[in-house]
Design a protein around this motif. Structure first.
Motif, PDB file in Angstrom:
ATOM      1  N   PRO A  80      28.033  -1.887 -64.296  1.00  0.00           N
ATOM      2  CA  PRO A  80      29.005  -1.013 -64.967  1.00  0.00           C
ATOM      3  C   PRO A  80      28.397  -0.269 -66.154  1.00  0.00           C
ATOM      4  N   ALA A  81      27.493  -0.922 -66.886  1.00  0.00           N
ATOM      5  CA  ALA A  81      26.850  -0.265 -68.026  1.00  0.00           C
ATOM      6  C   ALA A  81      26.023   0.929 -67.578  1.00  0.00           C
ATOM      7  N   ASP A  82      25.388   0.830 -66.404  1.00  0.00           N
ATOM      8  CA  ASP A  82      24.612   1.948 -65.870  1.00  0.00           C
ATOM      9  C   ASP A  82      25.516   3.152 -65.604  1.00  0.00           C
ATOM     10  N   LEU A  83      26.666   2.894 -64.983  1.00  0.00           N
ATOM     11  CA  LEU A  83      27.588   3.986 -64.689  1.00  0.00           C
ATOM     12  C   LEU A  83      28.110   4.631 -65.957  1.00  0.00           C
ATOM     13  N   GLN A  84      28.418   3.823 -66.960  1.00  0.00           N
ATOM     14  CA  GLN A  84      28.895   4.369 -68.227  1.00  0.00           C
ATOM     15  C   GLN A  84      27.833   5.248 -68.884  1.00  0.00           C
ATOM     16  N   ALA A  85      26.587   4.789 -68.864  1.00  0.00           N
ATOM     17  CA  ALA A  85      25.508   5.567 -69.473  1.00  0.00           C
ATOM     18  C   ALA A  85      25.326   6.903 -68.762  1.00  0.00           C
ATOM     19  N   ILE A  86      25.374   6.878 -67.431  1.00  0.00           N
ATOM     20  CA  ILE A  86      25.214   8.104 -66.661  1.00  0.00           C
ATOM     21  C   ILE A  86      26.378   9.059 -66.903  1.00  0.00           C
ATOM     22  N   ALA A  87      27.586   8.505 -66.996  1.00  0.00           N
ATOM     23  CA  ALA A  87      28.774   9.341 -67.184  1.00  0.00           C
ATOM     24  C   ALA A  87      28.716  10.138 -68.477  1.00  0.00           C
ATOM     25  N   THR A  88      28.069   9.605 -69.505  1.00  0.00           N
ATOM     26  CA  THR A  88      28.034  10.263 -70.808  1.00  0.00           C
ATOM     27  C   THR A  88      26.711  10.970 -71.089  1.00  0.00           C
ATOM     28  N   ALA A  89      25.775  10.943 -70.151  1.00  0.00           N
ATOM     29  CA  ALA A  89      24.478  11.591 -70.352  1.00  0.00           C
ATOM     30  C   ALA A  89      24.550  13.075 -70.037  1.00  0.00           C
ATOM     31  N   LYS A  90      23.619  13.811 -70.611  1.00  0.00           N
ATOM     32  CA  LYS A  90      23.494  15.229 -70.275  1.00  0.00           C
ATOM     33  C   LYS A  90      22.442  15.429 -69.186  1.00  0.00           C
ATOM     34  N   LEU A  91      21.528  14.470 -69.096  1.00  0.00           N
ATOM     35  CA  LEU A  91      20.412  14.592 -68.166  1.00  0.00           C
ATOM     36  C   LEU A  91      20.114  13.230 -67.561  1.00  0.00           C
ATOM     37  N   VAL A  92      19.855  13.201 -66.252  1.00  0.00           N
ATOM     38  CA  VAL A  92      19.369  12.003 -65.571  1.00  0.00           C
ATOM     39  C   VAL A  92      17.997  12.331 -65.001  1.00  0.00           C
ATOM     40  N   VAL A  93      17.007  11.510 -65.317  1.00  0.00           N
ATOM     41  CA  VAL A  93      15.642  11.725 -64.835  1.00  0.00           C
ATOM     42  C   VAL A  93      15.272  10.591 -63.895  1.00  0.00           C
ATOM     43  N   LYS A  94      14.809  10.944 -62.707  1.00  0.00           N
ATOM     44  CA  LYS A  94      14.440   9.939 -61.711  1.00  0.00           C
ATOM     45  C   LYS A  94      12.997  10.097 -61.280  1.00  0.00           C
ATOM     46  N   ASN A  95      12.462   9.025 -60.694  1.00  0.00           N
ATOM     47  CA  ASN A  95      11.130   9.069 -60.093  1.00  0.00           C
ATOM     48  C   ASN A  95      11.144   9.941 -58.844  1.00  0.00           C
ATOM     49  N   GLY A  96      12.156   9.722 -57.989  1.00  0.00           N
ATOM     50  CA  GLY A  96      12.232  10.465 -56.735  1.00  0.00           C
ATOM     51  C   GLY A  96      11.463   9.796 -55.619  1.00  0.00           C
ATOM     52  N   VAL A  97      11.276  10.501 -54.533  1.00  0.00           N
ATOM     53  CA  VAL A  97      10.577  10.042 -53.331  1.00  0.00           C
ATOM     54  C   VAL A  97      11.278   8.821 -52.724  1.00  0.00           C
ATOM     55  N   GLY A  98      12.602   8.750 -52.890  1.00  0.00           N
ATOM     56  CA  GLY A  98      13.357   7.683 -52.265  1.00  0.00           C
ATOM     57  C   GLY A  98      13.288   6.351 -52.970  1.00  0.00           C
ATOM     58  N   LEU A  99      12.667   6.270 -54.156  1.00  0.00           N
ATOM     59  CA  LEU A  99      12.555   4.988 -54.849  1.00  0.00           C
ATOM     60  C   LEU A  99      13.921   4.486 -55.304  1.00  0.00           C
ATOM     61  N   GLU A 100      14.772   5.417 -55.755  1.00  0.00           N
ATOM     62  CA  GLU A 100      16.095   5.036 -56.265  1.00  0.00           C
ATOM     63  C   GLU A 100      17.167   5.349 -55.220  1.00  0.00           C
ATOM     64  N   GLU A 101      17.208   4.568 -54.155  1.00  0.00           N
ATOM     65  CA  GLU A 101      18.178   4.831 -53.097  1.00  0.00           C
ATOM     66  C   GLU A 101      19.623   4.657 -53.569  1.00  0.00           C
ATOM     67  N   TRP A 102      19.809   3.904 -54.620  1.00  0.00           N
ATOM     68  CA  TRP A 102      21.134   3.607 -55.168  1.00  0.00           C
ATOM     69  C   TRP A 102      21.651   4.698 -56.092  1.00  0.00           C
TER      70      TRP A 102
END
Length: 330
Positions: A80-102
């Motif tokens: 739940p803390a992850d979702l809250q952080a994402i909901a209030t962020a201006k930017l999400v940065v990921k590694n990509g290439v399918g590493l973060e399937e979730w």
């Protein structure tokens, strides 16, 4: 790669919805930067990506890192803390290439309306890792990033040249989100890119002291393909025959790996910080070689503890090179 069970995911979504409703409009504003004004709120998925964002953003960004050190990113279940952080962020940065399937479903559940920066854009990808189902070698180079899938190796940061592409993508994302600080981000990029170049040069110098015939690597899982290609090593095999950590060696694969270790004269198996060394130790005993583990375990999917040299990308990569070179040099 594994997916979170549907019931567990529903529970997480419900919990964060209630929590956000309870907070209402009382969500605290980001802290001010040293230059004045609120810091740019950024969520970064992995320890490596979060470290990149901190180096490029400096004091002008407030980074929430989702995956903590020594947590397997291949099998992560958002909180739940992850979702809250994402909901209030201006930017999400990921590694990509399918590493973060979730990540996609997490972003959707959080109602995120900002920008997602894929730091892998422009990186030339390896296809399929070193293992195919039949045990044959796959192609060293693949398509360019952007065509994500399980057939591509996501461990791109282990080649410092790829890390430079990643931080450039991050700098562009930060500048687009906060144009008033674009010049600062560009200066930070130049400084940090020079440090990555130094890392690459030092790695190459260390490997130059090891004869080509001795550059043999056995790891917990197939996470070092880009590193192996960059510094011209020989991949002998891995305890987990996969790019992710969900696969297991069959009896035949185990026997074959032991035989290959003996036949090639490989002298060590390198454990990884985010994976238990038990199977590696069993294989090493059968093959008559040492296991490099404990404080000397490699950082394959993660970084070290915050506040330590290995808690940064540069420190973790230097640790990996020193440990491998020292072990192979005898």
């Amino acid at each position: 790669m594994k997916h979170a069970p549907r019931l567990a995911w529903t529970a997480v979504t419900a919990a964060v919805t209630l929590a956000m409703a309870a907070c209402g409009s009382e969500t605290p504003a980001p802290a001010a930067s040293t230059a004045g004004g609120p810091k740019l709120a950024v969520v970064a998925t992995t320890p490596e990506v979060a470290d990149f964002v901190r180096n490029i953003g400096g004091d002008d960004v407030a980074v929430t890192q989702i995956i903590k050190p020594n947590v397997d990113p291949h099998d992560y279940e958002p909180t739940p803390a992850d979702l809250q952080a994402i909901a209030t962020a201006k930017l999400v940065v990921k590694n990509g290439v399918g590493l973060e399937e979730w990540l996609d479903r997490t972003i959707e559940s959080a109602g995120f309306s900002g920008t997602v920066v894929d730091s892998s854009q422009g990186v030339t990808l390896r296809e399929g890792g070193h293992h195919e189902e039949e045990g044959e070698h796959a192609e060293e180079e693949g398509e360019h990033a952007g065509e994500e899938g399980e057939e591509h190796d996501p461990h791109i940061w282990h080649d410092p040249r790829n890390a430079k592409i990643m931080v450039t993508n991050i700098q562009k994302g930060l500048a687009a989100a906060d144009p008033s600080r674009a010049a600062t981000f560009a200066t930070n990029l130049a400084t940090y890119s020079a440090e990555i170049d130094r890392l690459d040069s030092d790695n190459a110098a260390a490997w130059a002291k090891i004869p080509q015939t001795d550059r043999k690597l056995v790891t917990n899982h197939d996470a070092f393909g880009y590193y192996i290609a960059r510094y011209d090593l020989e991949f002998v095999g891995s305890v987990i025959p996969s790019l992710d950590t969900s696969a297991e060696l069959s009896a035949k694969q185990l026997t074959d790996l032991v035989a290959k270790i003996k036949a090639t004269g490989t002298t060590a198996i390198f454990a990884e910080s985010s994976l238990p060394p038990k199977t590696a130790e069993a294989i090493a005993q059968q093959a008559g070689v040492e296991v490099v583990a404990g404080e000397d375990a490699l950082f394959g999917d993660s970084l070290g503890a915050p506040g330590t040299p290995e808690g940064t990308y540069l420190g973790a990569e230097r640790h990996n090179t020193q440990v491998i070179v020292d072990a192979l040099a005898g």
